[in-house]
Write a protein that holds these residues in place. Sequence first.
Motif, PDB file in Angstrom:
ATOM      1  N   ILE A  73      35.527  42.194  51.123  1.00  0.00           N
ATOM      2  CA  ILE A  73      35.688  40.904  52.132  1.00  0.00           C
ATOM      3  C   ILE A  73      37.164  41.149  52.475  1.00  0.00           C
ATOM      4  N   THR A  74      37.560  40.702  53.603  1.00  0.00           N
ATOM      5  CA  THR A  74      39.177  40.776  54.081  1.00  0.00           C
ATOM      6  C   THR A  74      39.558  39.488  53.634  1.00  0.00           C
ATOM      7  N   GLU A  75      41.085  39.289  53.510  1.00  0.00           N
ATOM      8  CA  GLU A  75      41.526  38.029  53.361  1.00  0.00           C
ATOM      9  C   GLU A  75      41.258  36.771  54.692  1.00  0.00           C
ATOM     10  N   ALA A  76      41.416  37.690  55.590  1.00  0.00           N
ATOM     11  CA  ALA A  76      41.110  36.672  56.749  1.00  0.00           C
ATOM     12  C   ALA A  76      39.588  36.140  56.679  1.00  0.00           C
ATOM     13  N   GLU A  77      38.631  36.932  56.564  1.00  0.00           N
ATOM     14  CA  GLU A  77      37.189  36.385  56.296  1.00  0.00           C
ATOM     15  C   GLU A  77      37.173  35.514  55.239  1.00  0.00           C
ATOM     16  N   LEU A  78      37.565  35.626  54.030  1.00  0.00           N
ATOM     17  CA  LEU A  78      37.396  34.530  52.976  1.00  0.00           C
ATOM     18  C   LEU A  78      38.161  33.261  53.549  1.00  0.00           C
TER      19      LEU A  78
ATOM     20  N   LEU B 297      38.938  32.669  40.171  1.00  0.00           N
ATOM     21  CA  LEU B 297      39.811  33.682  40.128  1.00  0.00           C
ATOM     22  C   LEU B 297      39.545  34.553  38.925  1.00  0.00           C
ATOM     23  N   PRO B 298      39.864  35.909  38.932  1.00  0.00           N
ATOM     24  CA  PRO B 298      41.036  36.488  39.872  1.00  0.00           C
ATOM     25  C   PRO B 298      39.944  36.970  41.296  1.00  0.00           C
ATOM     26  N   VAL B 299      40.795  37.062  42.137  1.00  0.00           N
ATOM     27  CA  VAL B 299      40.274  37.715  43.412  1.00  0.00           C
ATOM     28  C   VAL B 299      40.816  39.131  43.755  1.00  0.00           C
ATOM     29  N   PRO B 300      40.232  40.002  44.261  1.00  0.00           N
ATOM     30  CA  PRO B 300      40.387  41.410  44.339  1.00  0.00           C
ATOM     31  C   PRO B 300      42.076  41.385  44.745  1.00  0.00           C
ATOM     32  N   GLU B 301      42.529  42.618  44.247  1.00  0.00           N
ATOM     33  CA  GLU B 301      43.990  42.753  44.723  1.00  0.00           C
ATOM     34  C   GLU B 301      44.469  42.669  46.261  1.00  0.00           C
ATOM     35  N   HIS B 302      43.535  43.162  47.173  1.00  0.00           N
ATOM     36  CA  HIS B 302      44.119  42.936  48.424  1.00  0.00           C
ATOM     37  C   HIS B 302      44.240  41.754  48.974  1.00  0.00           C
ATOM     38  N   ILE B 303      43.537  40.775  48.058  1.00  0.00           N
ATOM     39  CA  ILE B 303      43.469  39.316  48.657  1.00  0.00           C
ATOM     40  C   ILE B 303      44.743  38.446  47.979  1.00  0.00           C
TER      41      ILE B 303
END
Length: 293
Positions: free
Chosen positions: A73-78, A98-104
């Motif tokens: 999921i993208t940061e924007a979607e979340l 937490l944790p969320v994936p690194e790209h977020i």
Amino acid sequence: MAAIVINGKEVAQQIQEELADKVIELKAEGIVPRLATLLVGEDPASQVYIGQKRKACDRLGIISDHQTLSAKITEAELLSIIDGLNNDPEVSGILVQLPVPEHIDSVKILDAISPQKDVDGFHPFNVGKFFTEKSFSDMIDKGLFLPCTPYGIMELLKRYNIPIKGADVVVVGRSNIVGKPITMLLLAADATVTVCHSRTRDLREVCRRADIIVAAIGKPKFVTEDMVKDGAVVIDVGVNRLPEGLVGDVDYVNVSQKASAITPVPGGVGPMTITMLMANTIMAAKNQAMGNK
Ligand code: NDP
């Protein structure tokens, strides 16, 4: 002499019974506490934590709405999902595991949760509130959202009548989730607090001065008996998965021979964290209903 075992499981059960009564009272007034939980990805430990939190909701009569979201999921979607929950009047509290994936960016995510629904107590608005409050009892009276693990530790100390005022406390760990907030809560309860971390010189000597040690390090059995003064109280926040099972940050077997009281792992701080999340969710539901009247 062996230490008193601070039984977090038992205290958590007592508090949960009190909270379940509160939920019944609220429902009689038409207020239904509801916790929205979001898990991004399939981290097994996170799945366990979310499962435990949802089970506690069920026990207490709190509705829990869960969404497991793709790790991609993208940061924007979340952020957009959080925005929807912020604006849903039925939702009392929002928890992003937490944790969320690194790209977020987890900071961005936590900042996006409405401070009124921030039942984890991580939003800078709520952090600022309790950091600037002078007295711990005022924090409770004013209904501030306190981060669940530190709040749970304070409840354990209170229910075991462990004196905090004037006590020398050493907190090992300076994370935003545990080390820093427990320091502020203990300070507000009039303890003299020393905060240690990986750059602390002569940690052993610093710890040996403590009436109370709070260990939040993330290293199995790190606090050993030679670091603990006779009769000290030892609060072990650590959760480390070893082949032998879950162990804390404290060498429990040996330290419990020297301490006057100690939390076990599991069954110490962990159940309190979940319980205080429930307390915050109920408080959020009540505050929102009062605000809406
Ligand atoms: P972090 O990894 O964010 O922080 C660990 C802290 O320990 C850091 O401040 C670090 O110092 C310090 N540290 C690491 N090594 C040493 C060392 N050799 N000497 C002194 N200090 C050291 O962890 P968290 O605070 O998030 O969590 C700590 C533990 O608590 C973990 O085991 C975690 O799983 C557990 N936990 C349990 C909860 C519960 O409900 N029971 C809830 C939350 C966490 P530095 O800043 O210099 O790197």
